[in-house]
Design a protein around this motif. Structure first.
Motif, PDB file in Angstrom:
ATOM      1  N   ALA A  40       0.808  -1.214   0.000  1.00 21.50           N
ATOM      2  CA  ALA A  40       0.000   0.000   0.000  1.00 21.50           C
ATOM      3  C   ALA A  40       0.844   1.269   0.000  1.00 21.50           C
ATOM      4  CB  ALA A  40      -0.948   0.006   1.201  1.00 21.50           C
ATOM      5  N   GLY A  41       2.157   1.131  -0.074  1.00 21.55           N
ATOM      6  CA  GLY A  41       2.999   2.321  -0.113  1.00 21.55           C
ATOM      7  C   GLY A  41       4.200   2.238   0.803  1.00 21.55           C
ATOM      8  N   GLU A  42       4.440   3.303   1.535  1.00 21.16           N
ATOM      9  CA  GLU A  42       5.657   3.436   2.326  1.00 21.16           C
ATOM     10  C   GLU A  42       5.599   2.749   3.686  1.00 21.16           C
ATOM     11  OE1 GLU A  42       8.548   4.873   1.245  1.00 21.16           O
ATOM     12  OE2 GLU A  42       7.454   4.868  -0.649  1.00 21.16           O
ATOM     13  N   TYR A  43       4.388   2.384   4.125  1.00 20.88           N
ATOM     14  CA  TYR A  43       4.248   1.831   5.468  1.00 20.88           C
ATOM     15  C   TYR A  43       3.509   0.494   5.444  1.00 20.88           C
ATOM     16  CZ  TYR A  43       5.434   6.658   6.528  1.00 20.88           C
ATOM     17  OH  TYR A  43       6.075   7.872   6.576  1.00 20.88           O
ATOM     18  N   ILE A  44       3.868  -0.359   6.370  1.00 21.24           N
ATOM     19  CA  ILE A  44       3.213  -1.656   6.460  1.00 21.24           C
ATOM     20  C   ILE A  44       1.753  -1.480   6.891  1.00 21.24           C
ATOM     21  CG2 ILE A  44       3.828  -2.086   8.883  1.00 21.24           C
ATOM     22  CD1 ILE A  44       4.371  -5.022   8.006  1.00 21.24           C
ATOM     23  N   THR A  45       0.880  -2.299   6.321  1.00 20.48           N
ATOM     24  CA  THR A  45      -0.538  -2.284   6.688  1.00 20.48           C
ATOM     25  C   THR A  45      -1.018  -3.717   6.857  1.00 20.48           C
ATOM     26  OG1 THR A  45      -1.399  -2.414   4.420  1.00 20.48           O
ATOM     27  CG2 THR A  45      -0.896  -0.203   5.282  1.00 20.48           C
ATOM     28  N   LEU A  46      -2.274  -3.863   7.251  1.00 22.70           N
ATOM     29  CA  LEU A  46      -2.864  -5.194   7.346  1.00 22.70           C
ATOM     30  C   LEU A  46      -2.841  -5.912   6.007  1.00 22.70           C
ATOM     31  CD1 LEU A  46      -6.022  -4.829   9.638  1.00 22.70           C
ATOM     32  CD2 LEU A  46      -3.833  -5.894  10.193  1.00 22.70           C
ATOM     33  N   ALA A  47      -2.854  -5.171   4.919  1.00 24.68           N
ATOM     34  CA  ALA A  47      -2.826  -5.812   3.598  1.00 24.68           C
ATOM     35  C   ALA A  47      -1.585  -6.677   3.428  1.00 24.68           C
ATOM     36  CB  ALA A  47      -2.885  -4.753   2.489  1.00 24.68           C
ATOM     37  N   ASP A  48      -0.454  -6.214   3.948  1.00 21.72           N
ATOM     38  CA  ASP A  48       0.767  -7.029   3.913  1.00 21.72           C
ATOM     39  C   ASP A  48       0.630  -8.228   4.840  1.00 21.72           C
ATOM     40  OD1 ASP A  48       2.555  -5.152   2.272  1.00 21.72           O
ATOM     41  OD2 ASP A  48       1.968  -3.847   3.932  1.00 21.72           O
ATOM     42  N   LEU A  49       0.126  -7.980   6.029  1.00 19.49           N
ATOM     43  CA  LEU A  49       0.045  -9.037   7.036  1.00 19.49           C
ATOM     44  C   LEU A  49      -0.962 -10.121   6.667  1.00 19.49           C
ATOM     45  CD1 LEU A  49       0.267  -6.878  10.282  1.00 19.49           C
ATOM     46  CD2 LEU A  49       2.121  -7.837   8.894  1.00 19.49           C
ATOM     47  N   PHE A  50      -1.971  -9.779   5.876  1.00 18.22           N
ATOM     48  CA  PHE A  50      -2.944 -10.780   5.448  1.00 18.22           C
ATOM     49  C   PHE A  50      -2.293 -11.908   4.641  1.00 18.22           C
ATOM     50  CE2 PHE A  50      -6.806  -7.676   5.394  1.00 18.22           C
ATOM     51  CZ  PHE A  50      -6.924  -7.798   6.767  1.00 18.22           C
ATOM     52  N   HIS A  51      -1.106 -11.684   4.113  1.00 19.53           N
ATOM     53  CA  HIS A  51      -0.398 -12.706   3.334  1.00 19.53           C
ATOM     54  C   HIS A  51       0.227 -13.794   4.205  1.00 19.53           C
ATOM     55  CE1 HIS A  51      -0.580  -9.381   0.440  1.00 19.53           C
ATOM     56  NE2 HIS A  51      -0.299 -10.249  -0.510  1.00 19.53           N
ATOM     57  N   LEU A  52       0.386 -13.526   5.494  1.00 19.44           N
ATOM     58  CA  LEU A  52       1.211 -14.387   6.325  1.00 19.44           C
ATOM     59  C   LEU A  52       0.672 -15.800   6.573  1.00 19.44           C
ATOM     60  CD1 LEU A  52       2.528 -11.757   8.888  1.00 19.44           C
ATOM     61  CD2 LEU A  52       3.878 -13.026   7.197  1.00 19.44           C
ATOM     62  N   PRO A  53      -0.583 -15.990   6.927  1.00 19.84           N
ATOM     63  CA  PRO A  53      -1.008 -17.348   7.303  1.00 19.84           C
ATOM     64  C   PRO A  53      -0.822 -18.388   6.204  1.00 19.84           C
ATOM     65  CG  PRO A  53      -2.570 -15.732   8.091  1.00 19.84           C
ATOM     66  CD  PRO A  53      -1.652 -14.997   7.177  1.00 19.84           C
ATOM     67  N   TYR A  54      -1.458 -18.190   5.063  1.00 18.20           N
ATOM     68  CA  TYR A  54      -1.328 -19.179   3.994  1.00 18.20           C
ATOM     69  C   TYR A  54       0.010 -19.069   3.277  1.00 18.20           C
ATOM     70  CZ  TYR A  54      -6.089 -20.901   4.454  1.00 18.20           C
ATOM     71  OH  TYR A  54      -7.226 -21.495   4.923  1.00 18.20           O
ATOM     72  N   GLY A  55       0.579 -17.861   3.232  1.00 21.44           N
ATOM     73  CA  GLY A  55       1.904 -17.713   2.638  1.00 21.44           C
ATOM     74  C   GLY A  55       2.942 -18.515   3.394  1.00 21.44           C
ATOM     75  N   THR A  56       2.842 -18.504   4.718  1.00 19.09           N
ATOM     76  CA  THR A  56       3.768 -19.282   5.540  1.00 19.09           C
ATOM     77  C   THR A  56       3.627 -20.779   5.264  1.00 19.09           C
ATOM     78  OG1 THR A  56       3.840 -17.603   7.283  1.00 19.09           O
ATOM     79  CG2 THR A  56       4.403 -19.861   7.912  1.00 19.09           C
ATOM     80  N   VAL A  57       2.383 -21.241   5.138  1.00 14.48           N
ATOM     81  CA  VAL A  57       2.170 -22.659   4.828  1.00 14.48           C
ATOM     82  C   VAL A  57       2.810 -23.012   3.492  1.00 14.48           C
ATOM     83  CG1 VAL A  57       0.449 -24.431   4.337  1.00 14.48           C
ATOM     84  CG2 VAL A  57       0.056 -22.813   6.192  1.00 14.48           C
ATOM     85  N   ALA A  58       2.539 -22.220   2.465  1.00 16.30           N
ATOM     86  CA  ALA A  58       3.026 -22.544   1.115  1.00 16.30           C
ATOM     87  C   ALA A  58       4.537 -22.394   0.987  1.00 16.30           C
ATOM     88  CB  ALA A  58       2.324 -21.666   0.088  1.00 16.30           C
TER      89      ALA A  58
END
Length: 202
Positions: free
Chosen positions: A149-167
């Motif tokens: 979303a730009g220069e700062y971390i947001t929930l949009a980045d964090l939403f990748h973590l659960p299934y991204g970690t599995v894969a």
């Protein structure tokens, strides 16, 4: 005051908000679709993991990373764009890979696997091809800015973590190869202490 999270500790969606009962009538009283997770915040019931994350981020915004949900008009628009990117271009493929490999191998017995329920390698290949193509677009975006979303971390980045970690980490799919910007971004978001505290079970 304690927020109670109802779900399976190893479920990726439970990890996102923390961290066979969900099909019972008692559970469906609070989550009518019989899915995990839901929360009970002093009598306030909420389900759908992304909605829960937004709610908790706003309610406790002074206790953690600021602006996980941006408040200004343009920042919020870019955040919603990034949320849509994750939901449309990442989640369908990594969740498909997780369900076909990890969840089936854990939950199906030998007889079920012999009845044709085993992993379909052709579908796995299609999912991986699609994921790699989508991550090539991520590579372009993350070459221009540090976060979706730009220069700062947001929930949009964090939403990748659960299934991204599995894969990526648990199943070992090498989808970061030749994508240095995505690899840098993934390393940063996945090494956050708050995620490390819940990634192996809320």
């Amino acid at each position: 005051m304690v927020v109670k999270i109802y779900g399976h500790a190893i479920a990726p969606t439970v990890r996102l908000v923390a961290g066979g009962e969900h099909k019972t009538p008692a559970f469906k009283q609070f989550q009518p679709f019989g899915q995990v997770p839901y929360i009970d915040d002093d009598g306030f019931i909420l389900y759908e993991s992304r909605a829960i994350c937004r709610y908790l981020a706003k309610k406790y915004e002074e206790q953690g990373t600021l602006n996980l949900v941006p408040k200004d008009t343009k920042g919020e628009a870019l955040f919603e764009q990034a949320v849509s990117i994750e939901a449309s271009n990442f989640h369908p493929f990594v969740s498909g890979l997780a369900s076909r490999r990890l969840l089936r191998s854990c939950c199906l017995n030998t007889e079920e696997r012999h009845q044709g329920m085993e992993t379909d390698e052709t579908k796995v290949t299609v999912l991986l091809d699609n994921l790699n193509a989508k991550l090539s677009a991520y590579e372009v975006i993350l070459g221009r800015q540090p976060y979706l979303a730009g220069e700062y971390i947001t929930l949009a980045d964090l939403f990748h973590l659960p299934y991204g970690t599995v894969a990526i980490e648990e199943l070992g799919y090498d989808v970061l190869q030749d994508k240095p910007n995505v690899a840098r971004w993934w390393k940063e978001i996945s090494s956050r202490p708050a995620w490390q505290a819940v990634k192996n079970g809320a």
